[in-house]
Design a protein around this motif. Structure first.
Motif, PDB file in Angstrom:
ATOM      1  N   ALA A 171      49.469   3.142 -55.740  1.00  0.00           N
ATOM      2  CA  ALA A 171      48.745   2.936 -54.232  1.00  0.00           C
ATOM      3  C   ALA A 171      49.633   2.328 -53.535  1.00  0.00           C
ATOM      4  CB  ALA A 171      47.373   2.132 -54.459  1.00  0.00           C
ATOM      5  N   GLU A 172      50.484   0.888 -54.169  1.00  0.00           N
ATOM      6  CA  GLU A 172      51.162   0.108 -53.386  1.00  0.00           C
ATOM      7  C   GLU A 172      52.537   1.207 -53.014  1.00  0.00           C
ATOM      8  OE1 GLU A 172      54.025  -3.337 -54.462  1.00  0.00           O
ATOM      9  OE2 GLU A 172      52.126  -3.745 -54.901  1.00  0.00           O
ATOM     10  N   THR A 173      52.782   2.064 -53.843  1.00  0.00           N
ATOM     11  CA  THR A 173      54.007   2.827 -53.642  1.00  0.00           C
ATOM     12  C   THR A 173      53.804   3.727 -52.300  1.00  0.00           C
ATOM     13  OG1 THR A 173      54.790   2.801 -55.808  1.00  0.00           O
ATOM     14  CG2 THR A 173      55.420   4.885 -54.452  1.00  0.00           C
ATOM     15  N   ILE A 174      52.471   4.257 -52.262  1.00  0.00           N
ATOM     16  CA  ILE A 174      51.967   5.094 -51.177  1.00  0.00           C
ATOM     17  C   ILE A 174      52.054   4.424 -49.978  1.00  0.00           C
ATOM     18  CG2 ILE A 174      50.149   6.570 -50.136  1.00  0.00           C
ATOM     19  CD1 ILE A 174      49.665   7.327 -53.229  1.00  0.00           C
ATOM     20  N   GLN A 175      51.209   3.140 -49.836  1.00  0.00           N
ATOM     21  CA  GLN A 175      51.496   2.312 -48.958  1.00  0.00           C
ATOM     22  C   GLN A 175      52.660   1.829 -48.216  1.00  0.00           C
ATOM     23  OE1 GLN A 175      48.717   1.425 -46.949  1.00  0.00           O
ATOM     24  NE2 GLN A 175      47.493   2.849 -48.372  1.00  0.00           N
ATOM     25  N   SER A 176      53.658   1.901 -48.970  1.00  0.00           N
ATOM     26  CA  SER A 176      55.222   1.703 -48.666  1.00  0.00           C
ATOM     27  C   SER A 176      55.810   2.895 -47.880  1.00  0.00           C
ATOM     28  CB  SER A 176      55.965   1.096 -49.652  1.00  0.00           C
ATOM     29  OG  SER A 176      56.358   2.380 -50.543  1.00  0.00           O
ATOM     30  N   LEU A 177      55.199   3.965 -47.963  1.00  0.00           N
ATOM     31  CA  LEU A 177      55.876   5.206 -47.450  1.00  0.00           C
ATOM     32  C   LEU A 177      55.592   5.282 -45.782  1.00  0.00           C
ATOM     33  CD1 LEU A 177      54.847   7.916 -49.838  1.00  0.00           C
ATOM     34  CD2 LEU A 177      56.953   6.918 -49.566  1.00  0.00           C
ATOM     35  N   PRO A 178      56.360   5.578 -45.008  1.00  0.00           N
ATOM     36  CA  PRO A 178      56.011   6.077 -43.802  1.00  0.00           C
ATOM     37  C   PRO A 178      55.032   6.995 -43.481  1.00  0.00           C
ATOM     38  CG  PRO A 178      58.039   7.120 -44.198  1.00  0.00           C
ATOM     39  CD  PRO A 178      57.570   6.319 -45.140  1.00  0.00           C
ATOM     40  N   ASP A 179      54.295   7.140 -42.226  1.00  0.00           N
ATOM     41  CA  ASP A 179      53.151   7.876 -42.107  1.00  0.00           C
ATOM     42  C   ASP A 179      53.944   9.297 -41.910  1.00  0.00           C
ATOM     43  OD1 ASP A 179      51.274   5.963 -42.037  1.00  0.00           O
ATOM     44  OD2 ASP A 179      51.419   5.460 -39.933  1.00  0.00           O
ATOM     45  N   ASP A 180      54.849   9.404 -41.426  1.00  0.00           N
ATOM     46  CA  ASP A 180      55.749  10.941 -41.284  1.00  0.00           C
ATOM     47  C   ASP A 180      57.113  10.557 -41.816  1.00  0.00           C
ATOM     48  OD1 ASP A 180      57.301  10.074 -39.111  1.00  0.00           O
ATOM     49  OD2 ASP A 180      55.736  10.433 -37.927  1.00  0.00           O
ATOM     50  N   LEU A 181      57.683  11.598 -41.669  1.00  0.00           N
ATOM     51  CA  LEU A 181      59.006  11.776 -42.316  1.00  0.00           C
ATOM     52  C   LEU A 181      60.185  10.999 -41.236  1.00  0.00           C
ATOM     53  CD1 LEU A 181      59.083  15.038 -44.181  1.00  0.00           C
ATOM     54  CD2 LEU A 181      58.991  12.876 -45.291  1.00  0.00           C
ATOM     55  N   HIS A 182      59.892  10.952 -40.302  1.00  0.00           N
ATOM     56  CA  HIS A 182      60.604  10.142 -39.176  1.00  0.00           C
ATOM     57  C   HIS A 182      60.666   9.074 -39.074  1.00  0.00           C
ATOM     58  CE1 HIS A 182      61.403  14.652 -38.280  1.00  0.00           C
ATOM     59  NE2 HIS A 182      60.413  14.721 -37.980  1.00  0.00           N
ATOM     60  N   ALA A 183      59.824   8.267 -39.554  1.00  0.00           N
ATOM     61  CA  ALA A 183      59.848   6.900 -39.587  1.00  0.00           C
ATOM     62  C   ALA A 183      60.302   6.164 -40.790  1.00  0.00           C
ATOM     63  CB  ALA A 183      58.330   6.383 -39.412  1.00  0.00           C
ATOM     64  N   PRO A 184      60.993   5.084 -40.847  1.00  0.00           N
ATOM     65  CA  PRO A 184      61.709   4.443 -41.909  1.00  0.00           C
ATOM     66  C   PRO A 184      60.426   4.042 -42.624  1.00  0.00           C
ATOM     67  CG  PRO A 184      62.086   3.034 -39.941  1.00  0.00           C
ATOM     68  CD  PRO A 184      61.401   4.430 -39.503  1.00  0.00           C
ATOM     69  N   ALA A 185      60.558   3.873 -44.111  1.00  0.00           N
ATOM     70  CA  ALA A 185      59.546   3.166 -44.897  1.00  0.00           C
ATOM     71  C   ALA A 185      59.871   1.769 -44.673  1.00  0.00           C
ATOM     72  CB  ALA A 185      59.781   3.775 -46.390  1.00  0.00           C
ATOM     73  N   GLU A 186      58.510   1.003 -45.002  1.00  0.00           N
ATOM     74  CA  GLU A 186      58.654  -0.546 -44.852  1.00  0.00           C
ATOM     75  C   GLU A 186      59.474  -0.912 -45.807  1.00  0.00           C
ATOM     76  OE1 GLU A 186      54.617  -2.157 -45.791  1.00  0.00           O
ATOM     77  OE2 GLU A 186      53.850  -0.380 -44.656  1.00  0.00           O
ATOM     78  N   GLY A 187      60.558  -2.009 -45.201  1.00  0.00           N
ATOM     79  CA  GLY A 187      61.416  -2.543 -46.154  1.00  0.00           C
ATOM     80  C   GLY A 187      62.653  -1.753 -46.064  1.00  0.00           C
ATOM     81  N   ASN A 188      62.985  -0.570 -45.540  1.00  0.00           N
ATOM     82  CA  ASN A 188      64.247   0.343 -45.781  1.00  0.00           C
ATOM     83  C   ASN A 188      64.705   0.264 -44.314  1.00  0.00           C
ATOM     84  OD1 ASN A 188      63.690   0.737 -48.358  1.00  0.00           O
ATOM     85  ND2 ASN A 188      62.796   2.562 -48.103  1.00  0.00           N
ATOM     86  N   GLU A 189      64.504  -0.382 -43.403  1.00  0.00           N
ATOM     87  CA  GLU A 189      65.178  -0.541 -42.122  1.00  0.00           C
ATOM     88  C   GLU A 189      66.561  -0.500 -42.100  1.00  0.00           C
ATOM     89  OE1 GLU A 189      62.717  -2.618 -42.848  1.00  0.00           O
ATOM     90  OE2 GLU A 189      61.026  -1.451 -41.796  1.00  0.00           O
ATOM     91  N   GLY A 190      67.187  -1.352 -43.160  1.00  0.00           N
ATOM     92  CA  GLY A 190      68.630  -1.258 -43.309  1.00  0.00           C
ATOM     93  C   GLY A 190      69.421  -0.295 -44.071  1.00  0.00           C
ATOM     94  N   CYS A 191      68.626   0.847 -44.439  1.00  0.00           N
ATOM     95  CA  CYS A 191      69.303   1.877 -45.284  1.00  0.00           C
ATOM     96  C   CYS A 191      70.011   2.637 -44.491  1.00  0.00           C
ATOM     97  CB  CYS A 191      68.333   2.589 -45.975  1.00  0.00           C
ATOM     98  SG  CYS A 191      67.573   1.254 -47.214  1.00  0.00           S
ATOM     99  N   SER A 192      71.092   3.490 -44.817  1.00  0.00           N
ATOM    100  CA  SER A 192      71.718   4.314 -44.363  1.00  0.00           C
ATOM    101  C   SER A 192      70.835   5.780 -43.953  1.00  0.00           C
ATOM    102  CB  SER A 192      72.938   4.884 -45.227  1.00  0.00           C
ATOM    103  OG  SER A 192      73.513   6.158 -44.823  1.00  0.00           O
ATOM    104  N   GLU A 193      70.906   6.448 -42.865  1.00  0.00           N
ATOM    105  CA  GLU A 193      70.439   7.379 -42.607  1.00  0.00           C
ATOM    106  C   GLU A 193      70.766   8.923 -43.304  1.00  0.00           C
ATOM    107  OE1 GLU A 193      70.354   8.441 -38.490  1.00  0.00           O
ATOM    108  OE2 GLU A 193      70.026   6.439 -37.678  1.00  0.00           O
ATOM    109  N   ASP A 194      72.288   8.823 -43.868  1.00  0.00           N
ATOM    110  CA  ASP A 194      72.408   9.934 -44.740  1.00  0.00           C
ATOM    111  C   ASP A 194      72.166   9.866 -46.066  1.00  0.00           C
ATOM    112  OD1 ASP A 194      73.958  11.057 -42.579  1.00  0.00           O
ATOM    113  OD2 ASP A 194      75.693   9.919 -42.985  1.00  0.00           O
ATOM    114  N   TRP A 195      72.103   8.600 -46.690  1.00  0.00           N
ATOM    115  CA  TRP A 195      71.350   8.161 -47.970  1.00  0.00           C
ATOM    116  C   TRP A 195      70.511   7.224 -47.785  1.00  0.00           C
ATOM    117  CZ3 TRP A 195      73.048  11.272 -51.647  1.00  0.00           C
ATOM    118  CH2 TRP A 195      74.284  12.008 -51.313  1.00  0.00           C
ATOM    119  N   PRO A 196      69.057   7.543 -47.654  1.00  0.00           N
ATOM    120  CA  PRO A 196      68.009   6.560 -47.390  1.00  0.00           C
ATOM    121  C   PRO A 196      68.114   5.620 -48.472  1.00  0.00           C
ATOM    122  CG  PRO A 196      67.144   8.723 -47.188  1.00  0.00           C
ATOM    123  CD  PRO A 196      68.625   8.922 -47.873  1.00  0.00           C
ATOM    124  N   ASP A 197      68.438   5.688 -49.918  1.00  0.00           N
ATOM    125  CA  ASP A 197      68.489   4.724 -50.735  1.00  0.00           C
ATOM    126  C   ASP A 197      69.536   3.937 -50.861  1.00  0.00           C
ATOM    127  OD1 ASP A 197      66.022   5.841 -51.470  1.00  0.00           O
ATOM    128  OD2 ASP A 197      66.803   7.064 -53.000  1.00  0.00           O
TER     129      ASP A 197
END
Length: 86
Positions: free
Chosen positions: A54-80
């Motif tokens: 449930a926590e994993t799902i809550q951390s996902l963005p509502d849509d694919l174009h929004a960054p996941a919570e806590g992932n604002e500093g990640c590269s766009e080409d390599w999200p992880d």
């Protein structure tokens, strides 16, 4: 759907890992709901039976174009991958 009040509700580690991987690969809450439906799981049952999922799902963005919570500093080409902005 599995009833959230069902005390016999148990997923094996293998099943849970497969579902979590499917959800992470989809990358959004909307797509995660489709994965849950595919596995006949109710969103209402997750916090009670599978709080980590449930926590994993809550951390996902509502849509694919929004960054996941806590992932604002990640590269766009390599999200992880961490950002290399210097």
């Amino acid at each position: 759907m599995i009833d959230p009040s069902d005390e016999n509700f148990i997923l094996s580690s293998r099943e849970l890992s497969a579902i979590e991987l499917d959800i992470l690969m989809e990358g959004s809450k909307a797509e995660a709901k489709k994965v849950l439906d595919l596995h006949e799981l109710s969103e209402d049952s997750l916090p009670h039976h599978q709080p980590d999922l449930a926590e994993t799902i809550q951390s996902l963005p509502d849509d694919l174009h929004a960054p996941a919570e806590g992932n604002e500093g990640c590269s766009e080409d390599w999200p992880d991958a961490p950002s290399r902005d210097i």
